[in-house]
Each structure stands twice: as C-alpha cells, then as structure tokens.
Design a protein around this motif. Structure first.
Motif, PDB file in Angstrom:
ATOM      1  N   PHE A   1      -4.335  -3.272  -5.708  1.00 50.56           N
ATOM      2  CA  PHE A   1      -3.418  -3.252  -4.577  1.00 50.56           C
ATOM      3  C   PHE A   1      -2.102  -3.335  -4.826  1.00 50.56           C
ATOM      4  CE2 PHE A   1      -7.619  -5.558  -4.145  1.00 50.56           C
ATOM      5  CZ  PHE A   1      -8.291  -4.866  -2.971  1.00 50.56           C
ATOM      6  N   PRO A   2      -1.497  -2.553  -4.330  1.00 56.76           N
ATOM      7  CA  PRO A   2      -0.195  -2.497  -4.377  1.00 56.76           C
ATOM      8  C   PRO A   2       0.690  -3.480  -3.511  1.00 56.76           C
ATOM      9  CG  PRO A   2      -0.523  -0.580  -3.169  1.00 56.76           C
ATOM     10  CD  PRO A   2      -1.881  -1.322  -3.411  1.00 56.76           C
ATOM     11  N   SER A   3       1.878  -3.685  -3.389  1.00 60.82           N
ATOM     12  CA  SER A   3       2.697  -4.338  -2.428  1.00 60.82           C
ATOM     13  C   SER A   3       2.668  -3.364  -1.047  1.00 60.82           C
ATOM     14  CB  SER A   3       4.026  -4.516  -2.875  1.00 60.82           C
ATOM     15  OG  SER A   3       4.832  -3.312  -2.800  1.00 60.82           O
ATOM     16  N   GLY A   4       2.987  -4.062   0.111  1.00 60.34           N
ATOM     17  CA  GLY A   4       2.813  -3.374   1.385  1.00 60.34           C
ATOM     18  C   GLY A   4       1.582  -3.299   1.898  1.00 60.34           C
ATOM     19  N   ILE A   5       0.907  -1.966   2.420  1.00 62.37           N
ATOM     20  CA  ILE A   5      -0.260  -1.864   2.993  1.00 62.37           C
ATOM     21  C   ILE A   5      -1.245  -1.229   2.475  1.00 62.37           C
ATOM     22  CG2 ILE A   5      -1.205  -1.370   5.490  1.00 62.37           C
ATOM     23  CD1 ILE A   5       1.575  -1.481   6.655  1.00 62.37           C
ATOM     24  N   THR A   6      -2.531  -1.882   2.361  1.00 64.34           N
ATOM     25  CA  THR A   6      -3.800  -1.118   1.764  1.00 64.34           C
ATOM     26  C   THR A   6      -4.714  -1.151   3.113  1.00 64.34           C
ATOM     27  OG1 THR A   6      -3.393  -2.130  -0.239  1.00 64.34           O
ATOM     28  CG2 THR A   6      -5.630  -1.343   0.230  1.00 64.34           C
TER      29      THR A   6
ATOM     30  N   ILE B   1       2.401  -3.149  12.431  1.00 64.75           N
ATOM     31  CA  ILE B   1       1.582  -3.459  10.900  1.00 64.75           C
ATOM     32  C   ILE B   1       2.412  -2.705   9.884  1.00 64.75           C
ATOM     33  CG2 ILE B   1      -0.621  -2.838   9.617  1.00 64.75           C
ATOM     34  CD1 ILE B   1      -2.105  -3.226  12.145  1.00 64.75           C
ATOM     35  N   ARG B   2       2.983  -1.781  10.010  1.00 65.07           N
ATOM     36  CA  ARG B   2       3.758  -0.784   9.213  1.00 65.07           C
ATOM     37  C   ARG B   2       5.186  -1.798   8.562  1.00 65.07           C
ATOM     38  NH1 ARG B   2       5.769   4.429  10.886  1.00 65.07           N
ATOM     39  NH2 ARG B   2       7.099   3.405  12.211  1.00 65.07           N
ATOM     40  N   GLU B   3       5.456  -2.498   9.929  1.00 62.16           N
ATOM     41  CA  GLU B   3       6.789  -3.432   9.717  1.00 62.16           C
ATOM     42  C   GLU B   3       6.512  -4.547   8.954  1.00 62.16           C
ATOM     43  OE1 GLU B   3       9.971  -2.798  10.516  1.00 62.16           O
ATOM     44  OE2 GLU B   3       9.036  -0.673  10.716  1.00 62.16           O
ATOM     45  N   LEU B   4       5.012  -4.949   9.203  1.00 67.85           N
ATOM     46  CA  LEU B   4       4.750  -6.464   8.411  1.00 67.85           C
ATOM     47  C   LEU B   4       4.688  -6.068   6.956  1.00 67.85           C
ATOM     48  CD1 LEU B   4       1.641  -7.833  10.574  1.00 67.85           C
ATOM     49  CD2 LEU B   4       3.911  -8.824  10.155  1.00 67.85           C
TER      50      LEU B   4
ATOM     51  N   VAL C   1      -0.154  -6.431   3.034  1.00 66.08           N
ATOM     52  CA  VAL C   1      -1.159  -6.380   4.015  1.00 66.08           C
ATOM     53  C   VAL C   1      -2.472  -5.660   3.800  1.00 66.08           C
ATOM     54  CG1 VAL C   1      -1.779  -5.873   6.472  1.00 66.08           C
ATOM     55  CG2 VAL C   1       0.908  -6.752   6.094  1.00 66.08           C
ATOM     56  N   LEU C   2      -3.716  -6.224   3.868  1.00 70.38           N
ATOM     57  CA  LEU C   2      -4.868  -5.439   3.676  1.00 70.38           C
ATOM     58  C   LEU C   2      -5.430  -5.244   5.129  1.00 70.38           C
ATOM     59  CD1 LEU C   2      -6.491  -7.533   0.498  1.00 70.38           C
ATOM     60  CD2 LEU C   2      -4.602  -5.471   0.674  1.00 70.38           C
ATOM     61  N   CYS C   3      -5.670  -4.080   5.516  1.00 70.96           N
ATOM     62  CA  CYS C   3      -5.961  -3.670   6.996  1.00 70.96           C
ATOM     63  C   CYS C   3      -7.473  -2.879   6.805  1.00 70.96           C
ATOM     64  CB  CYS C   3      -5.102  -3.104   7.643  1.00 70.96           C
ATOM     65  SG  CYS C   3      -5.198  -2.757   9.367  1.00 70.96           S
ATOM     66  N   ILE C   4      -8.504  -3.489   7.542  1.00 70.94           N
ATOM     67  CA  ILE C   4      -9.595  -2.779   7.710  1.00 70.94           C
ATOM     68  C   ILE C   4      -9.694  -2.236   9.313  1.00 70.94           C
ATOM     69  CG2 ILE C   4     -12.235  -3.087   8.401  1.00 70.94           C
ATOM     70  CD1 ILE C   4     -12.300  -5.163   6.325  1.00 70.94           C
ATOM     71  N   THR C   5      -9.758  -1.192   9.543  1.00 73.16           N
ATOM     72  CA  THR C   5      -9.462  -0.330  10.932  1.00 73.16           C
ATOM     73  C   THR C   5     -10.284   0.849  11.034  1.00 73.16           C
ATOM     74  OG1 THR C   5      -7.932   0.634  12.189  1.00 73.16           O
ATOM     75  CG2 THR C   5      -7.866   1.236   9.903  1.00 73.16           C
TER      76      THR C   5
ATOM     77  N   ALA D   1      -4.748   3.416  10.292  1.00 73.22           N
ATOM     78  CA  ALA D   1      -5.081   3.829   8.815  1.00 73.22           C
ATOM     79  C   ALA D   1      -3.874   4.747   8.311  1.00 73.22           C
ATOM     80  CB  ALA D   1      -6.174   4.484   8.677  1.00 73.22           C
ATOM     81  N   ALA D   2      -3.226   5.442   9.199  1.00 74.91           N
ATOM     82  CA  ALA D   2      -1.925   6.302   8.563  1.00 74.91           C
ATOM     83  C   ALA D   2      -0.730   5.518   7.983  1.00 74.91           C
ATOM     84  CB  ALA D   2      -1.381   7.188   9.589  1.00 74.91           C
ATOM     85  N   VAL D   3      -0.517   4.129   8.472  1.00 66.83           N
ATOM     86  CA  VAL D   3       0.471   3.292   8.165  1.00 66.83           C
ATOM     87  C   VAL D   3       0.432   2.997   6.669  1.00 66.83           C
ATOM     88  CG1 VAL D   3       0.968   2.923  10.457  1.00 66.83           C
ATOM     89  CG2 VAL D   3      -0.293   1.002   8.746  1.00 66.83           C
ATOM     90  N   GLY D   4      -0.998   3.115   5.854  1.00 64.72           N
ATOM     91  CA  GLY D   4      -1.074   2.186   4.624  1.00 64.72           C
ATOM     92  C   GLY D   4      -0.841   3.206   3.723  1.00 64.72           C
ATOM     93  N   SER D   5       0.072   2.539   2.417  1.00 71.85           N
ATOM     94  CA  SER D   5       0.412   3.008   1.351  1.00 71.85           C
ATOM     95  C   SER D   5      -0.630   3.319   0.283  1.00 71.85           C
ATOM     96  CB  SER D   5       1.513   2.116   0.788  1.00 71.85           C
ATOM     97  OG  SER D   5       1.014   0.752   0.338  1.00 71.85           O
ATOM     98  N   ARG D   6      -1.806   2.831   0.566  1.00 69.00           N
ATOM     99  CA  ARG D   6      -3.021   2.928  -0.221  1.00 69.00           C
ATOM    100  C   ARG D   6      -4.170   2.609   0.707  1.00 69.00           C
ATOM    101  NH1 ARG D   6      -3.960   0.628  -6.247  1.00 69.00           N
ATOM    102  NH2 ARG D   6      -2.112   1.966  -6.481  1.00 69.00           N
TER     103      ARG D   6
END
Length: 556
Positions: A20-25, A476-479, A485-489, A495-500
């Motif tokens: 997992f990177p920083s940011g959103i997965t 969520i992108r701003e968070l 952030v790890l996000c199940i959706t 889902a498009a805001v994730g960097s991974r």
C-alpha cells in the motif's frame, strides 16, 4: 501507514501479498469475492478477536502479517516504548497466527504480546469504518465520546471529573454503609449491653482458667493426695524408714572406711542421701499441713468453673476469647454513642465531594459546549462538501440536576438535512445516505487528528448515488491528501479516486475456491471502472467518462 499485508489460509484466501502506498488504495469486486474477508483479516491484525472458523479448510491454521511505517505517529510510538515493543527504523510489524486447536500467537515486532495490548496498538494505527459503524453514530453515548475525543482539553477535564465523580460515589457509599451500621448497632445495643454486663460481672482474668483447673484438680482428690503423701512420709522418716536405713548404712560404711580411704567418698554420698530423705519427708509433712479440704470451697470453685463454662459457650472458645468479645462489644457500644458524630462527618465529606464534582462537571460541560461549536462547524463544512449544504447539526447537552457518570443528563446529536425542518435527534430523521455522509464527516475529523493514521472505509458510500456520490468520492480524495485511506467500494466514481486499485475475485478449479487480488493499472483499470459504471455491456462513452476521471498517471 500500512505498508504491506500478508494473508495466508484465511477463509477463502489461500495467500495474498498486498502493498500500500500513501494516499488512497481502493478495493473492488463482485459481492462475495472476499472484500469483507480481507477487512476481517485486517481487523484481527488490529486486535479483533480471532476465530478458528476463519481457518481455510484443509489447513492447520492462518497467518496474518502487517507492516506499518509509524514515523509521524507519536502517540503509537510512545505506547510501543511503554510496552517495550518498539522496533527499528520506526517500523511496526504485527504477526498473528491461529491453529485449528485454538492456539493463537500474537507477535509485535517479534515479541509475544497480549490481545489487549494489540487492541490498544491497533486503535492508534488504523480504524476500520464499515456500514454498521454508521449506526454507531445513532447512539448518544457514541456521539458524546466522539465529541469528547475531539478536544484534548475536554478529555483531560473529563478525567478530572471522573475522579471527582468516583470520589463522590465512594463518599455516598460510605455514608450509606455508616447509616446501615448505625441502624444495625441501634437494634443490637440492648443485647450488647446485657452481654457486656454479664461478662464484666464475672471479673475475668486471662490466667484464671488454668489456675482454677489446677485448684479443682487438687481439691477434688485431696483425700487421695493426703493418704499417698502420709505413706510417702512414713517411708522416708518413719521408724525403719529410708532416713534411718541410710543413717545406719552411713555408719557401717564409715567403719569400713577406717581401713580403706577409697570408701570416704561413699560415706559422703550416703550422708547426703540421708539428709535428702529427711528434708523430703519434712517437705511432705509441711505440704500435708497446708492441704485443706473444704467442701464449701470446692463447691464455690465448681460453681465458678460452671460460670466460666457458660461464658465460653456464649462468647468464645476460652476466657481470652470471651475477654476479646467484651472488648469488641465495648467498641461497638462506643460506636453507637458516636454514630451521630460519624454521620455528621460523613455527610460533610459527601457534600464537599459533591460540590467538587459539580464544579468539575460544570467546567467539563463549558469546555464541551465550546468544543461542540467548533466541531459542528467543521462537520457542517464537510457535509457541505458532501452535497448536504442546507443541513444543520448541533449537540444537545443537558447537565441535569444530579451528577451522572458522563456529567450530563442528556446528550444527543440533533440534525436537519432540509431548510425549514427543525433539528431532531439524528436517529429519528437521517436517511441511509445522509447517515453515511454524516458518519464519514465524523470519521474524517477524528482521523485527521492522528498523523500517520490509516483509515479503512468499508462501503461507506452505500446508499448514495448521483451528485452525492460524486461529492463523497471527492471528499475521500481530499482525505487521501493527509491520511492513508483504504476504501472498499461498489461505486466507479469512488474507485476512480484511488492511486492504487485492487480487484478481488474468486478463482476455482472445480474442487477448491480461493480469493485472488489483481492490481489494476492502465487500460485494465479503465475497463473495470467502465464495467462498474454501466455493467458488462458498458459502452465507449463509459470508457471515455472513466478516462476523464482518472489522472494521466493512472492511464500509463
């Protein structure tokens, strides 16, 4: 920040190695693909209770391992240092294993760790927020706990109030017990005085019991003693007794010693024996002279012995115990006499504790009202960003007339989503989509207060669509700018805001089924998002829409 997660033999997961990177997965996949199972695994890494039900069929046990980078998480590093669990290079490695026989092992940075400590570590490392957590927000006690945690000054004052509240409770309890003791003592006072009077009238001495037993033994057998001693005296000093025989033996030996000096020592011994026999006979005569036998005296002593036996039967195993009971009864009667004074002292102490607790409570609630104003302002700003611009929200905090554990008689989060509608308790009026967004706003503020924190969002966008879904995805992108952030959706926009982007799916060979994870990049990710948006028959418009959502770096 969570860096890696390894899951082996956990439910449908045979083996997954995720980074997992920083940011959103983000995690996507069909219902039942294993997304919730993955969250359960992470939950156990963070301190949730484990169960053998999660062990993959046909295996001996599961193993979960997570690595965190905690450079900025000062509070977590402090806890690890206090527990002697600090690792190297600001790294936290948690490993958890459970076998089919129920034996578990928890290692934190390679060291065995109890579950309660792991739970405390997990609370500072990450938080999993799922659909059911939205409903936690409907509980007033949870709403108040979130408000209190918002401001460190409130938490500190809350601890001071709790200490004062406990001191007041203890004082009230002691006052009640004193009243109960006083009532019991008053009921027993007459009996205690009667018993003490009986014991004091006996004028007991601790050593009397043994003395009385010896005297009774002598008087009850006085005739036998006298007869035996008379015979003994006659044998010692009477005609032909031991004294005369020893004197004659001395004379004869002395005659023989005139011819053999070695016999002189025997003459001296016989002389000493004759003297001893004479003195013993005299001592026996003197004892018999003193020996008295009075039936009246014997009767008096027997009556005294009966009196002591009666006291022992009532108040103790021996005279010492009876005397101890009398002392205890005196103290009890003294307490009765001073009960009113004690009641006054305890009442004064209780009142002082109450005033102090009320002062601490009032200060706590002053801080709460100030924090609530700042907190609701921050929440409303987020809700406006989540397409709830017209919503209103406030905390109803009522102290009440009596002290309570929280310092409040009533605490309720009031909410209105629409203009012209009065604020009502959140539990009464919020729709599912509104509740999800309010809950997300709460979590956003709380999580933002912990640097290096990982926030896990498990389908928090459920029940949301249209522009609200777009705004939630934006939030969520701003968070992700200041939190991991790890996000199940199930929503393509989120889902498009994730960097991974991990896609979870079930794979079967006809005999065994397992959950796998595919890291989606480039065109593969574009088409998966398009499928999420329009279904399997997605169009080119969906593909183009998704391309516009994704930054250029995600299209490479």
């Amino acid at each position: 920040m969570l860096q890696t997660l390894s899951v082996r033999n956990f439910a449908l997961i045979e083996q997954l190695e995720l980074s997992f990177p920083s940011g959103i997965t983000v995690f996507t996949g069909e219902t039942g693909a294993g997304k919730s199972i993955l969250m359960d695994a992470l939950g156990m890494v963070l301190g949730a209770r484990a169960s053998v039900d999660y062990i993959r069929t046909g295996t001996e046990g599961f193993t979960l391992t997570a690595q965190f980078e905690i450079t900025d998480n000062t509070e977590l590093k402090q806890l690890l240092a206090e527990q002697n669990l600090a690792g190297e290079d600001d790294t936290l490695i948690i490993s958890r294993r459970l076998t089919t026989d129920g034996r578990g092992q928890i290692l934190v940075n390679g060291l065995p760790t109890p579950l309660r400590v792991l739970h405390a570590i997990g609370m500072l490392a990450a938080e999993i927020h799922g659909q059911h957590d939205n409903y936690k927000l409907l509980r007033p006690e949870y709403q108040l706990a979130v408000l209190d945690a918002y401001d460190p000054a409130v938490l500190a004052q809350k601890d001071r109030y709790r200490q004062a509240y406990r001191a007041w409770q203890e004082a009230v309890t002691e006052q009640r017990r004193a009243e109960e003791r006083a009532q019991e003592a008053a009921a027993q006072e007459e009996r205690w005085r009667r018993e003490l009077s009986e014991i004091e009238a006996a004028k007991l001495r601790p050593e009397e019991e043994e003395e009385l037993a010896r005297t009774l033994q002598r008087l009850e057998h006085a005739e036998k003693i006298a007869a035996a001693l008379t015979a003994a005296e006659n044998l010692l000093t009477g005609a032909g007794g031991a004294a005369e025989l020893l004197a004659e033996a001395e004379r004869e030996t002395e005659l023989a010693a005139a011819h053999d000096e070695e016999l002189q020592s025997l003459v001296a011994e016989l002389q000493s024996a004759q003297i001893t026999a004479t003195e013993a006979g005299r001592a026996l005569a003197e004892y018999m002279y003193r020996l008295e036998f009075s039936p009246r005296t014997l009767q008096q002593l027997q009556e005294r012995e009966q009196e002591l036996r009666s006291l022992r039967r009532k108040y103790g195993a021996d005279i010492a115990a009876v005397i101890a009971y009398a002392d205890e009864t005196r103290r009890a009667l003294a307490a009765v006499e001073h009960a009113e004074e004690e009641r006054q002292q305890l009442a004064t102490a209780t009142e002082e504790c109450r005033r102090k607790a009320e002062a601490e409570r009032d200060h706590l609630n002053d801080l709460r009202w100030q924090a609530a104003e700042r907190f609701t302002t921050a929440i409303l700003a987020i809700l406006a960003d989540l397409d709830l611009r017209e919503s209103r929200l406030s905390f109803l905090l009522i102290p009440g007339d009596t002290l309570t554990e929280t310092g409040l008689a009533e605490a309720e989060l009031m909410f209105s989503a629409n203009p012209g509608e009065p604020e009502k308790p959140l539990a009464q009026i919020a729709s599912g989509g509104e509740l999800a967004r309010v809950s997300l706003a709460f979590k956003s503020i709380v999580a933002a207060q912990t640097p290096g924190f990982t926030l896990v969002l498990d389908e928090v966008d459920v029940g949301i669509s249209g522009n609200a879904a777009v705004r939630v995805a934006h939030h969520i992108r701003e968070l992700g700018r200041y939190l991991q952030v790890l996000c199940i959706t199930h929503l393509a926009r989120t889902a498009a805001v994730g960097s991974r982007h991990y896609y979870l799916y079930k794979d079967t060979d006809g005999t065994h089924t397992q959950t796998r994870a595919e890291l989606l990049t480039g065109e593969r990710r574009v088409h998966e998002l398009a499928r999420m948006l329009e279904g399997d028959g997605y169009t080119g418009n969906a593909v183009e829409t998704v391309r516009n959502w994704l930054p250029a770096t995600c299209l490479e």
